[in-house]
Design a protein around this motif. Structure first.
Motif, PDB file in Angstrom:
ATOM      1  N   GLY A  99      25.280  74.668   7.506  1.00 39.34           N
ATOM      2  CA  GLY A  99      25.098  73.247   7.807  1.00 39.34           C
ATOM      3  C   GLY A  99      25.493  72.948   9.239  1.00 39.34           C
ATOM      4  N   PRO A 100      25.216  71.785   9.736  1.00 41.97           N
ATOM      5  CA  PRO A 100      24.449  70.754   9.019  1.00 41.97           C
ATOM      6  C   PRO A 100      22.941  70.848   9.264  1.00 41.97           C
ATOM      7  CG  PRO A 100      25.329  69.829  11.035  1.00 41.97           C
ATOM      8  CD  PRO A 100      25.785  71.270  10.996  1.00 41.97           C
ATOM      9  N   GLN A 101      22.553  71.758  10.173  1.00 37.68           N
ATOM     10  CA  GLN A 101      21.143  71.783  10.587  1.00 37.68           C
ATOM     11  C   GLN A 101      20.253  72.614   9.681  1.00 37.68           C
ATOM     12  OE1 GLN A 101      20.179  70.007  13.239  1.00 37.68           O
ATOM     13  NE2 GLN A 101      22.250  69.333  13.715  1.00 37.68           N
ATOM     14  N   GLY A 102      20.849  73.528   8.917  1.00 43.50           N
ATOM     15  CA  GLY A 102      20.013  74.463   8.177  1.00 43.50           C
ATOM     16  C   GLY A 102      19.548  75.586   9.078  1.00 43.50           C
ATOM     17  N   SER A 103      18.564  76.343   8.641  1.00 46.25           N
ATOM     18  CA  SER A 103      18.090  77.490   9.430  1.00 46.25           C
ATOM     19  C   SER A 103      16.598  77.354   9.710  1.00 46.25           C
ATOM     20  CB  SER A 103      18.328  78.789   8.659  1.00 46.25           C
ATOM     21  OG  SER A 103      19.684  78.922   8.324  1.00 46.25           O
ATOM     22  N   LYS A 104      16.165  78.112  10.710  1.00 46.32           N
ATOM     23  CA  LYS A 104      14.720  78.126  10.988  1.00 46.32           C
ATOM     24  C   LYS A 104      13.996  79.102  10.071  1.00 46.32           C
ATOM     25  CE  LYS A 104      15.004  76.574  15.741  1.00 46.32           C
ATOM     26  NZ  LYS A 104      14.845  76.893  17.144  1.00 46.32           N
TER      27      LYS A 104
ATOM     28  N   GLU B 261      18.396  74.057   1.603  1.00 47.57           N
ATOM     29  CA  GLU B 261      17.186  73.931   2.424  1.00 47.57           C
ATOM     30  C   GLU B 261      15.962  74.309   1.595  1.00 47.57           C
ATOM     31  OE1 GLU B 261      17.550  75.625   6.292  1.00 47.57           O
ATOM     32  OE2 GLU B 261      15.653  74.753   6.983  1.00 47.57           O
TER      33      GLU B 261
ATOM     34  N   HIS C  56      21.566  67.556   0.853  1.00 47.69           N
ATOM     35  CA  HIS C  56      22.870  67.740   0.219  1.00 47.69           C
ATOM     36  C   HIS C  56      22.737  67.399  -1.258  1.00 47.69           C
ATOM     37  CE1 HIS C  56      24.990  68.168   4.061  1.00 47.69           C
ATOM     38  NE2 HIS C  56      24.096  67.292   4.499  1.00 47.69           N
TER      39      HIS C  56
ATOM     40  N   GLU D 290      21.966  77.342   3.225  1.00 48.66           N
ATOM     41  CA  GLU D 290      21.960  77.722   4.642  1.00 48.66           C
ATOM     42  C   GLU D 290      23.153  77.087   5.372  1.00 48.66           C
ATOM     43  OE1 GLU D 290      19.859  79.873   5.854  1.00 48.66           O
ATOM     44  OE2 GLU D 290      18.601  79.994   4.063  1.00 48.66           O
TER      45      GLU D 290
ATOM     46  N   LYS E 213      12.963  70.872   4.502  1.00 50.36           N
ATOM     47  CA  LYS E 213      13.934  69.786   4.371  1.00 50.36           C
ATOM     48  C   LYS E 213      15.326  70.348   4.109  1.00 50.36           C
ATOM     49  CE  LYS E 213      14.974  65.358   2.983  1.00 50.36           C
ATOM     50  NZ  LYS E 213      14.521  64.068   3.490  1.00 50.36           N
ATOM     51  N   VAL E 214      16.289  69.827   4.841  1.00 49.56           N
ATOM     52  CA  VAL E 214      17.702  70.132   4.568  1.00 49.56           C
ATOM     53  C   VAL E 214      18.244  68.987   3.728  1.00 49.56           C
ATOM     54  CG1 VAL E 214      19.983  70.304   5.624  1.00 49.56           C
ATOM     55  CG2 VAL E 214      18.036  71.495   6.649  1.00 49.56           C
TER      56      VAL E 214
ATOM     57  N   ASN F   9      30.538  73.561   4.586  1.00 48.39           N
ATOM     58  CA  ASN F   9      29.706  73.713   5.781  1.00 48.39           C
ATOM     59  C   ASN F   9      28.344  74.354   5.496  1.00 48.39           C
ATOM     60  OD1 ASN F   9      31.882  72.708   7.314  1.00 48.39           O
ATOM     61  ND2 ASN F   9      32.792  74.764   7.350  1.00 48.39           N
TER      62      ASN F   9
END
Lengths: 190, 256
Positions: free
Chosen positions: B237-242, B193, B209, B235, B206-207, B189
């Motif tokens: 997943g799946p969105q990553g972090s700000k 990033e 894999h 970071e 960019k996120v 999970n």
């Protein structure tokens, strides 16, 4: 081809094919220069041994990155030894090798000529040429190359303006080039 | 040659002698990429520098050094070494009902050795995979350099980490991309990033894999622009972090 009669470049090609014997032969050919260079810079036998071992391990691992059209195999190996020794002196873990940034550069036609010059020179020729340089230029070049000092550090150590150090390095290297070219011309006359 | 070029050409001797401070080096190399005159002079002086080692008094290295080197090479070879079996076959079971204390001890030692060999073999295989990846990764980087692209290496931030990453800006001004190899496995999970950093402010880029089995090329839509540093973190997943929530696994300066 029998390996022990192969050129350095052919040995590196064999190393690219994971030939351990080729690596062993390459080490035998260049061990003294590699160790002497590391020892001169590091002034520690154990550190020099570590650097030479790391350098040849690097040759083994990165043989595919060797570009025969850019430098002789000897220069490539000694360049790796030198950079590792200086990194150790400066306490740096690793860095990008300057060779990588030269890849895209234009190489003048004189490169082949200089390869010929380099092949005909021996240690005595280079020592003599260095001794012929004005002492300030020689010391500046040696402090930078063998001891790993930056131009700023050399400026402080020698208590001269930074611009003077820059000039001594650049002019000294050009003079050295002229002197070494002269050495080979004398050899040709002899 | 204008004043700007003159200013840089003064550093030329220090550059080929590797005597520039890191910031000076970055600045000089940035100039060098677009200055044919300086490129020619660097190419002229580098072979002179290459000859300096010949001036050193010759010292023979100790003989043990060769043995150490060859041993290290053997550890590094891409061929899987044949493990010598500890016995010629499975020992007869229960030829006697009980083992003597010495036999039990020997058995224990043998078991430990077998386990250690198994671990070593696994580590060796991982090491071999890592080496193969490094070579493939380096070939990708070389191809980028040969195409005239501008490259910036992101160095691993942990000692002993084999993580490799390089930002590549194609010569034709196209979109940049990221080359990665030997990144540590991202936990379940989690994703990788990429961040651009200017000043102290990271910008999510960019996120992505990464399978871990071979080097990867990660296309990047966002231009490098005036960002000065790039870094990769792991970071959620799946969105990553700000904003980064973990320490970078690799980071490095971007070329101006």
């Amino acid at each position: 081809m029998v390996l022990d009669q192969a050129s350095d470049e052919a040995l590196i090609a064999a190393i690219q094919g994971r030939d351990v014997v080729a690596l062993e032969l390459l080490y035998e050919r260049h061990r003294v220069l590699a160790y002497s260079l590391a020892l001169r810079s590091l002034a520690s036998e154990s550190d020099a041994e570590d650097v030479v071992q790391e350098a040849f391990l690097n040759v083994w691992r990165a043989a595919l990155t060797y570009r025969p059209e850019r430098s002789t195999a000897r220069s490539w190996i000694l360049s790796i030894v030198h950079h590792r020794a200086i990194d150790k002196l400066r306490g740096r873990k690793s860095r990008v090798q300057p060779v990588a940034l030269e890849e895209g550069m234009n190489v003048p036609d004189s490169a082949d000529v200089w390869r010929e010059v380099a092949n005909n020179l021996n240690g005595e020729d280079v020592r003599l040429a260095l001794q012929t340089l004005p002492v300030e230029q020689r010391q500046t070049i040696e402090l930078a190359y063998f001891q790993g000092y930056t131009q700023t550090q050399i400026s402080e150590m020698m208590d001269v303006p930074l611009g003077t150090v820059k000039g001594r390095m650049r002019i000294g290297l050009h003079k050295l080039k002229t002197l070494l070219e002269g050495s080979t011309q004398e050899l040709a006359i002899d | 040659m204008n004043d700007h070029d003159d200013l840089f050409s003064l550093d030329l001797g220090a550059y080929v002698l590797d005597a520039l401070e890191p910031s000076e080096r970055v600045s000089f190399e940035s100039h060098l990429r677009n200055c044919a005159k300086c490129q020619a002079e660097v190419a002229e002086l580098l072979p002179v520098v290459d000859l300096l080692p010949l001036a050193v008094d010759a010292v023979e290295p100790p003989q043990e050094l060769k043995a150490r080197l060859m041993s290290a090479i053997a550890d590094d070879r891409s061929e899987k070494p044949a493990l010598v079996p500890l016995t010629g076959g499975a020992p007869p079971r229960r030829s006697r009902p009980l083992l003597s204390r010495g036999e039990a001890l020997l058995g224990l030692v043998a078991a430990v050795i077998i386990a250690a060999l198994g671990i070593w073999n696994h580590q060796l295989q991982n090491q071999i995979d890592s080496q193969k990846q490094s070579i493939a990764y380096q070939q990708d980087v070389n191809r980028a350099i040969l195409s005239g692209a501008s490259v910036a290496q992101l160095a691993a931030t942990s000692a002993g980490s084999a993580a490799q990453a390089t930002m590549v800006q194609p010569k034709d001004g196209g979109s940049p991309y990221l080359l990665v190899g030997n990144l540590p496995a991202a936990p379940n999970n989690k994703v990788y990033e990429l961040w651009y950093i200017r000043g102290a402010t990271p910008h999510a880029v960019k996120v992505f894999h990464y399978s871990g089995s071979s080097p990867s090329i990660v296309p990047i839509a966002q231009p490098i622009a005036s960002h000065t540093v790039a870094a990769i973190t792991i970071e959620p997943g799946p969105q990553g972090s700000k904003a980064p929530t973990t320490k970078p696994i690799v980071a490095g300066k971007l070329n101006a």
